[in-house]
Design a protein around this motif. Structure first.
Motif, PDB file in Angstrom:
ATOM      1  N   GLN A 375      43.583  32.210  46.627  1.00 48.63           N
ATOM      2  CA  GLN A 375      42.505  32.735  45.782  1.00 48.63           C
ATOM      3  C   GLN A 375      42.409  31.976  44.466  1.00 48.63           C
ATOM      4  N   CYS A 384      42.509  39.755  39.940  1.00 47.85           N
ATOM      5  CA  CYS A 384      42.964  40.452  41.148  1.00 47.85           C
ATOM      6  C   CYS A 384      43.621  41.771  40.769  1.00 47.85           C
ATOM      7  N   LEU A 446      46.259  39.353  36.861  1.00 45.99           N
ATOM      8  CA  LEU A 446      46.549  40.214  38.008  1.00 45.99           C
ATOM      9  C   LEU A 446      47.149  41.526  37.524  1.00 45.99           C
ATOM     10  N   CYS A 462      36.482  42.256  39.779  1.00 42.06           N
ATOM     11  CA  CYS A 462      37.589  41.564  40.438  1.00 42.06           C
ATOM     12  C   CYS A 462      37.085  40.667  41.563  1.00 42.06           C
ATOM     13  N   LEU A 464      39.411  39.689  43.906  1.00 38.65           N
ATOM     14  CA  LEU A 464      40.248  40.049  45.049  1.00 38.65           C
ATOM     15  C   LEU A 464      40.927  41.391  44.788  1.00 38.65           C
TER      16      LEU A 464
END
Length: 659
Positions: A375, A384, A446, A462, A464
């Motif tokens: 990603q 993420c 993240l 986001c 992911l």
């Protein structure tokens, strides 16, 4: 009105709607349509479509009424300040946000303010003292209204509403508006059960209207980015010596608990019943608390080991055992404590050989690492969110990521709820705000979160969303997916093969489709038919409540000894003289023999009910597996806590009845 037109807020300068600071899209105007007509309604729209802006439009419209007081109720503390700031920005109003202790009571604040953002228990406490305050409100909005069921405070508030409605159908009660991304279908097996579930929520909220986007569908579709969804299964460890060792330690502890006490019957004074009870109560309350603490530590460590590194599980045990040893109980000369600590010391000697050996690495972490690398290689500025089950797991995963060379640059952090203190991996509202702020500006790329990030919180779009062994229900599925709002985003479930997680996800996917179909069918129902169905459900709920109330009055009136029996299989739970009330609300059973009649399933993580009361697991009937309530610890002593709806009561002077 055309889909691309914007509608200025009522009372704004229509020649220059931007002066209001808020404009609505066509689909948002459609979502507000029933509420603007003064109807009670549930507004259902995907996450990220601006339901809060719709609510502000409705609030502004309600300002024309004689009664001005509006309450916007949110399910979590974190949402209070977030929504308060939004209201102040767009409504230019003096907004009161309440989520805990305040200098003035809500009663006093009601006299001087008109717009409130608050958690439900605050309002429920007010209405419990004086329910007439309900009549002062013009508008009552429930954010995440799918919670309006069973024992949730939302439902308790609506129970006060229904009391007024039953006393006087013409009462000047507030308009009710619910907001949700997914109303859910519970455990429905078909579309009929799904419709019944949704109509039940409508009955609780006293609404005949569910408002969705049906005209401006294309505009709604453009405003929302639906992520690519996938499920990836992988195998766990082939060899897990740490897990085997900890399971053996736990089995030894359970054997210690089940051992009958040393000595003979002459050591106990009293009649035969007292002696029998003494034999049934194998361990003293203070010892029971010690056993529960150690079993909970080991059980949580097994969960961390299964989904993270053995190193993290070992560190978790060492930290928690150290904290326990610093307590008066852990630092005492109690023989049980000494025995359990010696057991741990002998076990800990061999643990480093397991977590320092690459042979025992967790293959699931390798899958996560590969997905993250892929990603961030595609877009190094990606954001993420990873959802997992417990607070302790967020800490373990954060440590793993920040110690893994390929993932260090993400500067992973965790986001958890405010309902636990720092030593239990909880966070304050200020800490949550910092996490979200730094996530937005890229300091943290993240976030590892518990369910706190599923609902409502304004999280940066986001790229992911990873759900790591994390599947609950169809509502949570929609909420989690809604966090993946960036263009070309993805939402992925990572599950260990053979655990049944992937199958549960498929069931939730089917139930999500069932919900969509059920809502459409309810909307297509003739209004009178829909009204009749909802009224029937309300009458049933009222009759059930009255029946329970009358029978409880009989209990108080006669004060006879009665039995608490399972409503499903009629097996004995306990006798009434063994039930005590703690903190004026929790019914605990002090009968040691009850533990022989229940199955105890520990929670992955203990949860605070109050500063002195902590729930640790669920209890089920040993004969039929019916839900009887919870296991909870009060000041360190563990008790079964029964829930009324799980039992039947039988009396010597009347026939049995079930709740």
């Amino acid at each position: 009105m055309q889909a691309n037109q914007s509608l200025p807020l009522p009372g704004c300068d229509e020649a220059s709607p931007k002066k209001c600071g808020l404009e609505l899209r066509g689909y948002q105007i459609e979502l507000a349509s029933d509420a603007i007509k003064g109807r009670n309604c549930i507004i259902v729209a995907p996450t990220g479509t601006g339901k809060t802006h719709v609510a502000m439009f409705i609030i502004k419209a309600s300002s024309r009424r004689k009664k001005k007081k509006v309450m916007f109720v949110v399910p979590t503390v974190a949402l209070v300040e977030q929504q308060k700031r939004l209201f102040e920005k767009y409504l230019h109003a003096d907004v009161i946000g309440i989520s805990g202790d305040v200098e003035l009571s809500l009663t006093e604040l009601l006299e001087t303010h008109t717009l409130f953002v608050l958690t439900p228990q605050i309002l429920e406490n007010l209405l419990r003292k004086e329910s007439s305050h309900m009549l002062e409100l013009s508008l009552l909005i429930f954010d995440e209204c799918h919670h309006t069921k069973k024992e949730h405070p939302y439902n308790a508030i609506m129970a006060r509403y229904h009391e007024h409605l039953d006393l006087d159908p013409n009462s000047d009660l507030p308009q009710i508006v619910g907001l949700t991304a997914s109303i859910g279908v519970g455990k429905a097996k078909d579309s009929i059960q799904a419709m019944d579930y949704i109509l039940g929520v409508c009955a609780n909220l006293n609404t005949y209207y569910i408002t969705t986007v049906t005209k401006n569908v294309q505009e709604l579709s453009k405003a929302t980015n639906k992520p690519v969804e996938e499920t990836e299964e992988c195998s766990g460890r082939k060899y897990d010596p740490f897990g085997n060792m900890i399971n053996e330690v736990m089995s030894n502890i359970e054997m210690m608990i089940q051992m009958p006490p040393k000595g003979n019957d002459d050591d106990v004074e009293g009649d035969d019943d007292q002696i029998v009870q003494w034999h049934l109560c194998y361990i003293r309350p203070e010892d029971e608390a010690i056993f529960c603490i150690m079993l909970s530590i080991y059980n949580n460590a097994l969960m961390i080991n299964a989904d993270c590194r053995t190193k993290d599980a070992v560190n978790f045990i060492r930290t928690k055992v150290g904290e326990f040893e610093d307590t008066p109980t852990g630092n005492s000369n109690n023989q049980t404590t000494i025995s359990l600590m010696n057991n741990w010391q002998s076990t800990s000697v061999t643990l480093p050989s397991y977590h320092q050996n690459d042979f025992y690495d967790n293959p699931k972490l390798e899958l996560i690492k590969s997905k993250l690398i892929k990603q961030y290689k595609q877009n190094e500025d990606s954001r993420c969110i990873m959802f997992c089950k417990t607070r302790d797991m967020t800490v373990a995963l954060k440590n793993w990521m920040n110690e893994t060379e390929e993932l260090k640059s993400l500067n992973a952090t965790n986001l958890v709820g405010t309902n636990a203190p720092a030593y239990k991996a909880g966070q304050t509202s200020a800490q949550q705000e910092d996490v979200l702020k730094y996530f937005k500006n890229g300091k943290h790329k993240l976030i590892i979160a518990t369910t706190v990030a599923e609902e409502g919180l304004d999280v940066q779009k986001c790229n992911l969303v990873l759900r790591y062994e994390h599947v609950t229900n169809s509502i949570a599925r929609v909420q989690c997916r809604g966090r993946a709002r960036a263009e070309n985003a993805a939402s992925c479930l990572i599950a260990e093969r053979g655990r049944g997680i992937a199958m549960k996800e498929k069931i939730n996917e089917i139930r999500e489709r069932m919900m969509t179909v059920a809502i459409k069918r309810i909307q297509e129902m003739n209004f009178e038919e829909r009204r009749r169905c909802i009224k029937t459900m309300q009458h049933r709920a009222k009759a059930s409540f009255q029946y329970i109330s009358e029978e409880l009055k009989k209990i108080k009136l006669h004060q006879n000894l009665y039995e608490i029996r399972c409503s499903k299989c009629d097996s004995l739970g306990s006798l009434s003289d063994k039930v005590r009330k703690i903190e004026n609300s929790h019914h605990v059973v002090i009968d040691p023999s009850m533990k022989d009649r229940v199955i105890i399933k520990p929670y992955p993580q203990t949860e605070n009910i109050s500063p002195t009361f902590e729930r640790s697991g669920k209890i089920y009937c040993k004969e039929c597996n019916s839900d009887w309530g919870i296991m909870a610890s009060y000041n360190g002593v563990s008790f079964p806590v029964i829930k009324v709806c799980g039992h039947g009561f039988s009396f010597s002077f009347m026939t049995s009845f079930n709740f």
